[in-house]
Enzyme design. Sequence first.
Site, PDB file in Angstrom:
ATOM      1  CE  LYS A 110      21.701 -21.079 -16.333  1.00 55.01           C
ATOM      2  NZ  LYS A 110      21.787 -21.580 -14.814  1.00 55.01           N
ATOM      3  CE1 TYR A 193      26.440 -19.649 -15.722  1.00 53.77           C
ATOM      4  CE2 TYR A 193      25.120 -21.665 -14.861  1.00 53.77           C
ATOM      5  CZ  TYR A 193      25.469 -20.207 -14.754  1.00 53.77           C
ATOM      6  OH  TYR A 193      24.493 -19.400 -13.960  1.00 53.77           O
TER       7      TYR A 193
END
Length: 376
Positions: A110, A193
């Site tokens: 990510k 996140y």
Amino acid sequence: MLRRQGEPVSPAKRTIRYAVVGLGHIAQVAVLPAFAHARRNSQLVAVVSDDRAKRCEIAKRYRLDRRYTYDQFDGCLADVDAVYIALPNAMHAEYTIRAAKAGVHVLCEKPMAVTAQECQQMIAACRKGGVKLMIAYRLHFEALNLEAMDLARRGQLGELKFFASSFSMAVRRGDIRTKQEYGGGTLYDIGVYCINAARNLFRSEPTQVSAVSVNSGLATLAEIDETTASTLKFEDDRVATFVTSFNAAAVAAYRIVGTKGHLHADPAYEYAEGLEYTLTIDGKTTKKSMGKRDQFAPELLYFSDCILDEREPEPSGEEGLQDVKIVQALYRSARTGRPVALRAFQKRTRPTSRQRSTRPGIKKPSLVKVQSASRN
């Protein structure tokens, strides 16, 4: 005998052969050592890097015969079943698409990419190539994080109202996270996140976002946002707020609050240490913690099972795409000073108990020409 390029993995073969592409900090500290805990179905067979010292030393350490430069990537693809892409953000799309065209499955760090268009190209290439694509949201496999999601889903906190998070660190001078050309910025690196946690705890999608970015004039952070405060408005009058910074003391925590109680996770997003949360319901407080665990081996084990058993993985490419859309919308809001509305998104899959897996923590290995992003 090696699989021919583009040939599917044989059902009789229960081990997926991986190349790790990019030998930066996260690859050396976490991804490469994780294969020792994923031997059931995952094998590290190759590494890819343009740094000769990294290639040679890492290949020697893990007893690998195959090591490649980026120019040799297509040759590498003929020797593996899957790649773990641990490259700078701006390189994710190119290398995912090249792997997909070669019939090689992709587990990508990510954020998925820098733009929504790149994400869509990655998804399309993997579909056309008939390969699996998973985005490496390691916390989707972390037992304590999944437990927090379960608590919220079961209504133990009552009706969920708001989410608040802080995620910051002091980034080293010259780190790629500070470079616009590599897809740097606080929202891309650590903001995803917070976004992903809020979406999964609320089990909902934001309809509108707004943000403010500030820079103190620090030359080393001039290309990106130094600090960004973000707000996500969800359906049913729920809201998520979070602040991300590359020039502050290290913090990685969130709190989700409902009508009956709240859950405070601190640390919430780390992989280098254990996680902990404090749960307060009707005035009664309990704490739960879990020591350092290997969060990367469960990803490998699960993804390899998805390949072998022909299951669609979660987190999917669509999951990664949605977070990148939100990141881009937040930066747009910060530039214009206006809120940005988001199109409806129907999340097809969410983390499940199938992904809950625990492996012991990894001892930090010696590093080859790399250091942590944080100077904290």
